[in-house]
Design an enzyme around this catalytic site. Structure first.
Site, mmCIF file in Angstrom:
data_model
loop_
_atom_site.group_PDB
_atom_site.id
_atom_site.type_symbol
_atom_site.label_atom_id
_atom_site.label_comp_id
_atom_site.label_asym_id
_atom_site.label_seq_id
_atom_site.Cartn_x
_atom_site.Cartn_y
_atom_site.Cartn_z
ATOM 1 N N LYS A 19 35.678 43.791 48.381
ATOM 2 C CA LYS A 19 35.336 42.503 49.012
ATOM 3 C C LYS A 19 36.493 41.982 49.875
ATOM 4 O O LYS A 19 36.291 41.615 51.030
ATOM 5 C CB LYS A 19 35.014 41.439 47.935
ATOM 6 C CG LYS A 19 33.901 41.832 46.982
ATOM 7 C CD LYS A 19 33.626 40.747 45.957
ATOM 8 C CE LYS A 19 34.767 40.439 45.004
ATOM 9 N NZ LYS A 19 35.120 41.523 44.066
ATOM 10 N N ARG A 94 30.421 32.902 41.697
ATOM 11 C CA ARG A 94 30.634 33.934 40.695
ATOM 12 C C ARG A 94 29.680 33.774 39.519
ATOM 13 O O ARG A 94 29.718 34.542 38.584
ATOM 14 C CB ARG A 94 32.047 33.760 40.183
ATOM 15 C CG ARG A 94 32.716 35.022 39.783
ATOM 16 C CD ARG A 94 33.617 35.527 40.790
ATOM 17 N NE ARG A 94 34.654 36.351 40.256
ATOM 18 C CZ ARG A 94 35.652 36.784 40.990
ATOM 19 N NH1 ARG A 94 35.735 36.443 42.238
ATOM 20 N NH2 ARG A 94 36.546 37.572 40.480
ATOM 21 N N ARG A 132 45.914 49.700 43.366
ATOM 22 C CA ARG A 132 46.071 48.641 44.376
ATOM 23 C C ARG A 132 47.482 48.062 44.354
ATOM 24 O O ARG A 132 48.081 47.869 43.311
ATOM 25 C CB ARG A 132 45.066 47.516 44.107
ATOM 26 C CG ARG A 132 45.342 46.281 44.963
ATOM 27 C CD ARG A 132 44.224 45.278 44.963
ATOM 28 N NE ARG A 132 43.834 44.848 43.640
ATOM 29 C CZ ARG A 132 42.721 44.198 43.374
ATOM 30 N NH1 ARG A 132 41.880 43.935 44.363
ATOM 31 N NH2 ARG A 132 42.430 43.842 42.159
ATOM 32 N N ARG A 165 48.977 43.352 40.857
ATOM 33 C CA ARG A 165 48.502 42.048 40.368
ATOM 34 C C ARG A 165 48.560 41.977 38.840
ATOM 35 O O ARG A 165 48.256 42.958 38.163
ATOM 36 C CB ARG A 165 47.062 41.827 40.836
ATOM 37 C CG ARG A 165 46.959 40.982 42.069
ATOM 38 C CD ARG A 165 45.584 40.927 42.658
ATOM 39 N NE ARG A 165 44.512 40.618 41.729
ATOM 40 C CZ ARG A 165 43.234 40.525 42.071
ATOM 41 N NH1 ARG A 165 42.885 40.694 43.332
ATOM 42 N NH2 ARG A 165 42.309 40.258 41.181
ATOM 43 N N ARG A 176 37.277 41.924 33.136
ATOM 44 C CA ARG A 176 36.759 41.402 34.412
ATOM 45 C C ARG A 176 35.428 42.053 34.748
ATOM 46 O O ARG A 176 34.522 41.406 35.267
ATOM 47 C CB ARG A 176 37.780 41.648 35.533
ATOM 48 C CG ARG A 176 38.907 40.622 35.519
ATOM 49 C CD ARG A 176 40.118 41.077 36.288
ATOM 50 N NE ARG A 176 39.869 41.366 37.681
ATOM 51 C CZ ARG A 176 40.650 42.131 38.445
ATOM 52 N NH1 ARG A 176 41.748 42.676 37.922
ATOM 53 N NH2 ARG A 176 40.348 42.357 39.698
HETATM 54 P P1 AP5 Z 1 39.866 45.055 47.203
HETATM 55 O O1 AP5 Z 1 39.378 44.895 48.600
HETATM 56 O O2 AP5 Z 1 41.095 44.331 46.830
HETATM 57 O O3 AP5 Z 1 38.665 44.733 46.172
HETATM 58 P P2 AP5 Z 1 38.053 43.364 45.683
HETATM 59 O O4 AP5 Z 1 36.585 43.536 45.592
HETATM 60 O O5 AP5 Z 1 38.566 42.217 46.508
HETATM 61 O O6 AP5 Z 1 38.661 43.336 44.211
HETATM 62 P P3 AP5 Z 1 39.333 42.151 43.366
HETATM 63 O O7 AP5 Z 1 40.006 42.805 42.197
HETATM 64 O O8 AP5 Z 1 40.155 41.276 44.257
HETATM 65 O O9 AP5 Z 1 38.088 41.373 42.867
HETATM 66 P P4 AP5 Z 1 37.986 40.376 41.775
HETATM 67 O O10 AP5 Z 1 36.667 39.853 42.095
HETATM 68 O O11 AP5 Z 1 38.175 40.883 40.403
HETATM 69 O O12 AP5 Z 1 39.299 39.443 41.946
HETATM 70 P P5 AP5 Z 1 39.539 37.989 42.567
HETATM 71 O O13 AP5 Z 1 40.847 37.980 43.209
HETATM 72 O O14 AP5 Z 1 38.351 37.555 43.324
HETATM 73 O O15 AP5 Z 1 40.024 46.633 46.937
HETATM 74 C C1 AP5 Z 1 40.531 47.108 45.712
HETATM 75 C C2 AP5 Z 1 41.465 48.314 45.971
HETATM 76 O O16 AP5 Z 1 40.687 49.408 46.466
HETATM 77 C C3 AP5 Z 1 42.551 48.071 47.032
HETATM 78 O O17 AP5 Z 1 43.679 48.805 46.672
HETATM 79 C C4 AP5 Z 1 41.937 48.626 48.334
HETATM 80 O O18 AP5 Z 1 42.944 49.100 49.219
HETATM 81 C C5 AP5 Z 1 41.084 49.776 47.794
HETATM 82 N N1 AP5 Z 1 39.828 49.943 48.537
HETATM 83 C C6 AP5 Z 1 39.043 48.966 49.070
HETATM 84 N N2 AP5 Z 1 37.944 49.506 49.623
HETATM 85 C C7 AP5 Z 1 38.036 50.851 49.414
HETATM 86 C C8 AP5 Z 1 37.182 51.955 49.744
HETATM 87 N N3 AP5 Z 1 36.023 51.773 50.405
HETATM 88 N N4 AP5 Z 1 37.570 53.202 49.357
HETATM 89 C C9 AP5 Z 1 38.745 53.381 48.679
HETATM 90 N N5 AP5 Z 1 39.584 52.375 48.354
HETATM 91 C C10 AP5 Z 1 39.223 51.116 48.706
HETATM 92 O O19 AP5 Z 1 39.594 37.109 41.234
HETATM 93 C C11 AP5 Z 1 40.691 37.187 40.346
HETATM 94 C C12 AP5 Z 1 40.499 36.173 39.242
HETATM 95 O O20 AP5 Z 1 40.480 34.836 39.791
HETATM 96 C C13 AP5 Z 1 39.194 36.271 38.444
HETATM 97 O O21 AP5 Z 1 39.264 37.213 37.396
HETATM 98 C C14 AP5 Z 1 39.064 34.828 37.928
HETATM 99 O O22 AP5 Z 1 39.924 34.611 36.833
HETATM 100 C C15 AP5 Z 1 39.558 34.013 39.097
HETATM 101 N N6 AP5 Z 1 38.467 33.670 40.025
HETATM 102 C C16 AP5 Z 1 38.294 34.115 41.292
HETATM 103 N N7 AP5 Z 1 37.179 33.590 41.829
HETATM 104 C C17 AP5 Z 1 36.632 32.805 40.872
HETATM 105 C C18 AP5 Z 1 35.451 32.008 40.823
HETATM 106 N N8 AP5 Z 1 34.613 31.932 41.874
HETATM 107 N N9 AP5 Z 1 35.176 31.346 39.677
HETATM 108 C C19 AP5 Z 1 36.016 31.377 38.629
HETATM 109 N N10 AP5 Z 1 37.146 32.137 38.605
HETATM 110 C C20 AP5 Z 1 37.442 32.843 39.718
HETATM 111 MG MG MG Z 2 39.775 40.551 46.135
#
Ligand code: AP5
Ligand code: MG
Length: 223
Positions: A19, A94, A132, A165, A176
Site C-alpha cells: 500500500k 481499517r 523492509r 520498523r 497485525r
Molecule cells: P509496503 O509498501 O511498505 O507495504 P504496506 O502495505 O504499506 O505495509 P505496512 O506494513 O506499512 O502496512 P500496515 O498496514 O501493517 O502498517 P501501517 O503503517 O499502516 O511494502 C512492504 C515491503 O515490501 C517494503 O519493503 C517494500 O519495498 C516491499 N514491496 C512492496 N511492494 C512489493 C512488491 N510488489 N514486490 C516485492 N516487494 C514489494 O500501520 C502500522 C500500525 O499503525 C498498525 O499496526 C496500527 O497499530 C496503527 N494504525 C495504522 N493505521 C491505523 C488505523 N487506521 N486505525 C488504527 N490503527 C492504525
Molecule cells: Mg505502509
C-alpha cells in the site's frame, strides 16, 4: 460555478501488501498526496507527542489505535491545504467504524471514489515485511532483496539512515495479520456492496502492480 470534486482513493490490503509503496508512486500521477495513518502515527511517536505516546502502546503490539483518536487525526489531516483536491488513503479505514466515519467526513465530496484492494499471501507479506527498511528522515521504503538502496543502510533520496520498523518483528507481524483478517478484511465486502471495490494482484513485482493500478485508474477516468 461548481468547484471540482475532490478525489479520495482508499488502499486496502494486509500489512506488507504494498500500500505504502504504491501510494507514494501514485501521488505524482494523481496530483494528490498519500495520507498514511501509520506514517502519521510514527511521526507522532518520534516526536513523543501525547498522541504518539498513546499510539505506541497499540502499535508495538500490532493492535489498532483506538478509533476515536485515529478518526480525529485523519479528519484534521484531510483539512490541510495539500488535500484540496483529495488524497490517497493508505491504511485508513481499517474497520467498519472507521469506514462509516470516513463516509461522513467525505459526504460533501460524494464519498470515497474508489477502493483498491491489494491481495497478497501471508507468506509473501511476511517475506516483504522482514526485509523492509525505512528511511528515518524521509520515510522512503526499501526492501533488502526486492528494492535495495544503492548503498546498504543509506537512503538513495536523502542519505538518511535506514531502519527496521519496531512493529516488523515476526511475532508482531503475525498479530497485525490476525487483526487485518478480523477487523479490516470485512471492508472488502463493505466496499464491494457499494460498487467501489477493485482488486489488484499485489503479489506481482512493484512495477507490475503500479502498471495494473494505473490501468485501473485510467479505466475509471481518474487519469
Ligand atoms: P509496503 O509498501 O511498505 O507495504 P504496506 O502495505 O504499506 O505495509 P505496512 O506494513 O506499512 O502496512 P500496515 O498496514 O501493517 O502498517 P501501517 O503503517 O499502516 O511494502 C512492504 C515491503 O515490501 C517494503 O519493503 C517494500 O519495498 C516491499 N514491496 C512492496 N511492494 C512489493 C512488491 N510488489 N514486490 C516485492 N516487494 C514489494 O500501520 C502500522 C500500525 O499503525 C498498525 O499496526 C496500527 O497499530 C496503527 N494504525 C495504522 N493505521 C491505523 C488505523 N487506521 N486505525 C488504527 N490503527 C492504525
Ligand atoms: Mg505502509
Amino acid at each position: 460555478m461548481t468547484a471540482s470534486k475532490r478525489i479520495f482513493l482508499v488502499l486496502l490490503g494486509p500489512p506488507g501488501s504494498g500500500k505504502g509503496t504504491q501510494a507514494r508512486r501514485l501521488q505524482e500521477h494523481l496530483g494528490i498526496p498519500q495520507v498514511s495513518t501509520g506514517d502519521l502515527f510514527r511521526c507522532n511517536v518520534k516526536a513523543e507527542t501525547p498522541l504518539g505516546v498513546l499510539a505506541k502502546r497499540y502499535m508495538d503490539k500490532g493492535e489498532l489505535v483506538p478509533d476515536k483518536v485515529t478518526i480525529r487525526m485523519v479528519a484534521q489531516r484531510l483539512q490541510e491545504e495539500d488535500c484540496a483536491n483529495g488524497a490517497i488513503l493508505d491504511g485508513f479505514p481499517r474497520n467498519l467504524i472507521q469506514a462509516s466515519a470516513l463516509d461522513e467526513l467525505l459526504a460533501a465530496d460524494g464519498g470515497v471514489a474508489l477502493v483498491v484492494w491489494f491481495n497478497a499471501s501471508d507468506e509473501e507479506v511476511m517475506n516483504r515485511i522482514t526485509g523492509r527498511r525505512v528511511c528515518r528522515s524521509c520515510g522512503q521504503v526499501y526492501h533488502m532483496m526486492f528494492n535495495p538502496p544503492q548503498q546498504e543502510g543509506v537512503c538513495d533520496v536523502d542519505g538518511g539512515e535506514l531502519y527496521l520498523r519496531a512493529d516488523d518483528q515476526p511475532e508482531t507481524v503475525k498479530n497485525r495479520l490476525y487483526v487485518y483478517y478480523k477487523q479490516s478484511s470485512p471492508l472488502v465486502g463493505y466496499y464491494y456492496a457499494k460498487g467501489l471495490l477493485a482488486e489488484v494482484d499485489g503479489s506481482q513485482s512493484p512495477d507490475a502492480v503500479t502498471e495494473a493500478f494505473l490501468t485501473l485508474l485510467k479505466s475509471h477516468g481518474y487519469l
